[in-house]
Enzyme design. Sequence first.
Site, short mmCIF file in Angstrom:
data_model
loop_
_atom_site.label_atom_id
_atom_site.label_comp_id
_atom_site.label_asym_id
_atom_site.label_seq_id
_atom_site.Cartn_x
_atom_site.Cartn_y
_atom_site.Cartn_z
N GLU A 94 0.87 -4.33 3.79
CA GLU A 94 0.89 -3.41 4.94
C GLU A 94 1.03 -4.22 6.23
O GLU A 94 0.80 -5.43 6.26
CB GLU A 94 -0.45 -2.64 5.02
CG GLU A 94 -0.79 -1.84 3.77
CD GLU A 94 0.05 -0.58 3.62
OE1 GLU A 94 0.57 -0.09 4.63
OE2 GLU A 94 0.19 -0.11 2.48
N LYS A 102 -12.06 -1.60 -6.35
CA LYS A 102 -11.66 -1.40 -7.75
C LYS A 102 -12.73 -1.90 -8.72
O LYS A 102 -13.00 -1.25 -9.73
CB LYS A 102 -10.32 -2.09 -8.01
CG LYS A 102 -9.16 -1.38 -7.31
CD LYS A 102 -7.89 -2.20 -7.31
CE LYS A 102 -6.76 -1.46 -6.63
NZ LYS A 102 -5.56 -2.28 -6.44
N GLU A 128 -8.07 7.37 -13.57
CA GLU A 128 -7.44 6.15 -14.10
C GLU A 128 -6.58 5.46 -13.05
O GLU A 128 -6.52 4.23 -12.97
CB GLU A 128 -6.58 6.51 -15.33
CG GLU A 128 -5.85 5.34 -15.96
CD GLU A 128 -6.77 4.27 -16.52
OE1 GLU A 128 -6.72 3.14 -16.02
OE2 GLU A 128 -7.56 4.58 -17.43
N ASP A 131 -9.79 -4.26 -1.14
CA ASP A 131 -9.12 -3.42 -2.14
C ASP A 131 -9.62 -3.79 -3.55
O ASP A 131 -9.98 -2.92 -4.34
CB ASP A 131 -7.61 -3.61 -2.03
CG ASP A 131 -6.85 -2.85 -3.10
OD1 ASP A 131 -6.79 -1.61 -3.02
OD2 ASP A 131 -6.33 -3.48 -4.04
N GLY A 183 2.75 0.97 -7.01
CA GLY A 183 4.09 1.54 -7.07
C GLY A 183 3.99 3.02 -7.36
O GLY A 183 3.05 3.48 -8.01
N PHE A 222 1.08 14.01 0.17
CA PHE A 222 2.47 13.93 -0.30
C PHE A 222 3.15 12.69 0.26
O PHE A 222 4.28 12.72 0.71
CB PHE A 222 3.21 15.22 0.06
CG PHE A 222 4.30 15.58 -0.93
CD1 PHE A 222 4.06 15.60 -2.29
CD2 PHE A 222 5.58 15.92 -0.48
CE1 PHE A 222 5.06 15.93 -3.20
CE2 PHE A 222 6.59 16.26 -1.38
CZ PHE A 222 6.32 16.26 -2.74
N GLY A 230 -2.96 0.70 -11.05
CA GLY A 230 -1.69 1.43 -11.17
C GLY A 230 -1.44 1.96 -12.57
O GLY A 230 -2.20 2.77 -13.10
N LYS A 284 -9.25 5.43 -4.17
CA LYS A 284 -10.38 4.51 -4.40
C LYS A 284 -11.58 4.79 -3.50
O LYS A 284 -12.72 4.58 -3.90
CB LYS A 284 -9.94 3.07 -4.13
CG LYS A 284 -8.88 2.54 -5.04
CD LYS A 284 -8.49 1.12 -4.68
CE LYS A 284 -7.83 1.00 -3.34
NZ LYS A 284 -6.45 1.48 -3.27
#
Length: 334
Positions: free
Chosen positions: A207, A222, A146, A218, A314, A8, A151, A122
């Site tokens: 970050e 992907k 997806e 990252d 986002g 969360f 995003g 991921k």
Amino acid sequence: MKITIIGFGVVGRGLAKVLYKKKDELEKNYGEFRVVAICDRSGAIIDEDGVDLKEAIEVKEKTGKLINHKKAKKVDVLDVIRNVKSDVVVEVTPSNLETGEPAKTYILESFKNKKHVVTANKGPLALYYKELVEEAKKNNVYFRYEATVGGAMPIINLAKENLAGNKILAIRGILNGTTNYILTKMEKEKVDFETALKEAQELGYAEANPSQDVDGLDTAAKIVILANSIMNLNKTIKDVKIKGIRKITPEALFLANKRGYTIKLIGEIKEGYLIVEPMLVPIESPLNVKGTLNVAMFETDLAKEVVVVGRGAGAEETASAILSDLIWIKKRLS
């Protein structure tokens, strides 16, 4: 459809906000989406009649922990997966690109308990794609992801559904908004890498420890997911040749510009090879998108080149991709 949300943080709350905001519209078009459990590290709120999403979001945002909610209990996530009656588990805990845990365990446990899974994570897919897909098949459940790449951009579903029948020969693109922002800033304002990175951190694009983004990990995760899910390769992040952007200078960008190019961190899958590295991109190329935008280009035999551009990160943008997967499953369960 009964949903359990695991995790969360920004993405989990983003999904809860979208489900709350669009409740009537979704119900009218697709039927009910009822969240029956939400878990974070501190505990869980469980309500078979539907968790009050507005209240759960408020408690988490004010206090940082779900356990401070009046209906929350200290309960193990695996117990929630096993014992709460839900159709779909939405797994949105933070990505771990070293072990894929705890998400991998949560996903496998959901499959074992005959629950469909939608994830934005991921880590497990970059490391154990084949195992996860086979387990979902074995247990006769849907597995949708997806939101793991790009995003809000419909990359995986576009390739698998809209471009069905095409042979996809290559995929290349900018799949990390942080690095794209940094390189755009360096190019436009002639500032060095450290200055651009500091601004990206101040704006919340990067970050405190930016290495996953700027060192290319990252993007590598992907393109592994794209290679496996779209091109039927059996790769992990260990198969990717990776080079980040730390050594790019404003001078290199200036010289590239003079020759009609820019420099972008590109992830590429071609002839079975997976590469992430800064590459020269022609200034007029559709891959030359600016700021935090992402772009993916498919090279296909029939449709030739197909390009999709959008916001790669986002809360609402990622929730958009999760929601599309939930609707996909809902239609098949109706």
